[in-house]
Write an enzyme that holds these catalytic residues in place. Structure first.
Site, PDB file in Angstrom:
ATOM      1  CG  HIS A  61      -3.029  -2.059   9.734  1.00  0.00           C
ATOM      2  ND1 HIS A  61      -2.932  -1.311   8.577  1.00  0.00           N
ATOM      3  CD2 HIS A  61      -2.333  -3.213   9.490  1.00  0.00           C
ATOM      4  CE1 HIS A  61      -2.200  -1.966   7.687  1.00  0.00           C
ATOM      5  NE2 HIS A  61      -1.837  -3.127   8.215  1.00  0.00           N
ATOM      6  CG  ASN A  83       0.413  -5.913   6.908  1.00  0.00           C
ATOM      7  OD1 ASN A  83      -0.486  -5.133   6.613  1.00  0.00           O
ATOM      8  ND2 ASN A  83       1.328  -5.597   7.800  1.00  0.00           N
ATOM      9  CB  CYS A  96      -4.777  -0.861   5.791  1.00  0.00           C
ATOM     10  SG  CYS A  96      -5.643   0.191   6.997  1.00  0.00           S
ATOM     11  CD  GLN A 151      -1.148   0.056   3.731  1.00  0.00           C
ATOM     12  OE1 GLN A 151      -1.507  -1.040   4.125  1.00  0.00           O
ATOM     13  NE2 GLN A 151      -1.528   1.187   4.308  1.00  0.00           N
TER      14      GLN A 151
END
Length: 435
Positions: A385, A401, A238, A232
């Site tokens: 997040h 992630n 996110c 990202q």
């Protein structure tokens, strides 16, 4: 491009400026010239010394051979951008010049920008890796190597705290702006969107399924339905990546598609679902957008890591969802109730529906994390997040992630301890309904 000023000019100037203002490095130089430039920069920054001089520690001599620290130090660095070449360095040598570390790092990560600020951040990462390994050295003998935390250099190791903070984009405020079918008119300033959301919650039977004899461990990657880890960058997007990841997996689960046949656009969510998408979003915001408008491909609307206004002409949708579920302690509207999620709630939902959008607190996600179970009782339970939950073990949750493939374990993943709402992981899940 940015250039380093000649040393003579730096020494003769009467204008008081910080090192950050004066020094930047041109990376399109021949490698030998670039190393010479780095040596000059380190000298001007008073960092042309050994690691032992620059890393204050309670242990007089932290020097260790590599074979003695493999349980805490991930010394291999793989360049995933080009050649997949593996390089390594032993930073546990107090007599090693810090310039060796700088040159090693930027040879391993040639796409990272080099500046005085990035070199300072790299020194902080070097200190963190050494100090954490020394702190945990005695503790690790009570924990298996598979689960113990490991640290090492990643493509984020030369990023400062502000950069890392900007990557946390999950909002928990109840007041936000969902999208409606008239969002194109809204972008022209002609109409304001409705505050009505179309989410279903845990009280709806479509959102709750139970599995008899839940497996002790489960991982959707084993079924080849989790798309590759993306990056990202310095953008609080996110929430868009977790949403796209869950929808991509849902399509792979319910179709004959393969991973290389689906690549949905996070940028469309950032640009169109929220005008300032790099400043954060929510699960209801992103899934609501896809529910009403579908989602185009990453080829049509590629990721730019910045806000945009490319929504005046609707891109053709590649994928859509018929609905979505949000089960959360957070109440985004009066439409549906908040819910406390147990581990079994999350496991049942994960196995039944597919990979889940999930919120965590990222303050304990070190830029130098390279593996192991994150188990820190000081980690806040306030989520900031969004990531993708893909599986679990008896001890941990397995999470995808969006910080690139050099961070984390198994090219971009991390694990968080189960059974204690670690880092607020039991706060919220969201998932699409595609069939």
């Amino acid at each position: 491009m940015i250039f380093i000023l000649p040393v003579i000019l730096l020494l003769s100037t009467n204008i008081k400026q910080s090192t950050s203002d004066l020094i930047d490095l041109h990376q399109n130089l021949p490698i030998e010239q670039l190393w010479k430039e780095i040596d000059v920069v380190l000298q001007l920054m008073h960092m042309n010394r050994t690691i032992g001089d620059l890393v204050p520690t309670a242990i007089d001599d932290f020097t260790r051979p590599l074979e003695n620290i493999t349980d805490c130090y991930a010394f291999e660095v793989i360049d995933h951008h080009q050649s997949n070449q593996t390089t390594f360095i032993n930073i546990f040598n107090k007599n090693r010049p810090f310039s060796d570390v700088v040159k090693f790092y930027y040879q391993a990560f040639p796409h990272n920008d080099i500046s005085a600020d990035s070199i300072r951040a790299l020194l902080l990462s070097t200190r963190e890796i050494i100090n954490l390994c020394m702190i945990f050295e005695n503790r690790r003998q009570h924990q298996s190597d598979e689960n113990s935390m490991k640290f090492g250099f990643t493509e984020l190791s030369d990023k400062n705290d502000g950069y890392m903070k900007n990557m946390q984009g999950l909002l928990t405020d109840e007041i936000y702006t969902p999208v409606t079918t008239l969002y194109y008119l809204w972008y022209n300033g002609m109409i304001r969107p409705s505050t009505q959301s179309t989410a279903l919650d845990g009280s709806n039977p479509e959102c709750v399924r139970f599995v008899d004899n839940l497996p002790e461990s489960f991982d959707w990657r084993d079924k080849n339905v989790v798309t590759d880890v993306k990056n990202q960058g310095e953008c609080g997007s996110c929430w868009a990546f977790a949403t796209v990841g869950s929808i991509e997996s849902a399509y792979l689960i319910h179709s004959n598609m393969t991973k290389d046949q689906i690549n949905l656009s996070e940028q469309e969510l950032i640009s169109c679902a929220r005008s300032n998408g790099c400043h954060g979003g929510t699960s209801t915001l992103s899934f609501d957008f896809v529910r009403h408008h579908g989602l185009t491909s990453g080829q049509v609307m590629p990721y730019q890591a910045k806000d945009g206004n490319g929504c005046l002409h609707a891109p053709p949708p590649l994928a859509g969802i018929r609905g979505y579920c949000v089960r959360s302690e957070i109440r985004y509207s009066n439409q549906y109730s908040s819910e406390y999620l147990t581990d079994d709630d999350i496991r049942n939902t994960l196995v039944s529906y597919g990979p889940l959008y999930i919120g965590v607190n990222a303050d304990r996600l070190s830029r130098n994390y390279r593996g192991g179970i994150i188990d820190d009782d000081t980690c806040s339970m306030r989520v900031n997040h969004a990531v993708l939950l893909v599986g679990y073990t008896p001890d941990s949750w397995i999470l995808k992630n969006s910080w690139g493939k050099t961070w984390g374990e198994q090219q971009g993943y991390f694990r968080i301890a189960r059974g204690k709402n670690m880092c607020g992981i039991n706060t919220e899940i969201a998932y699409p309904l595609v069939v």
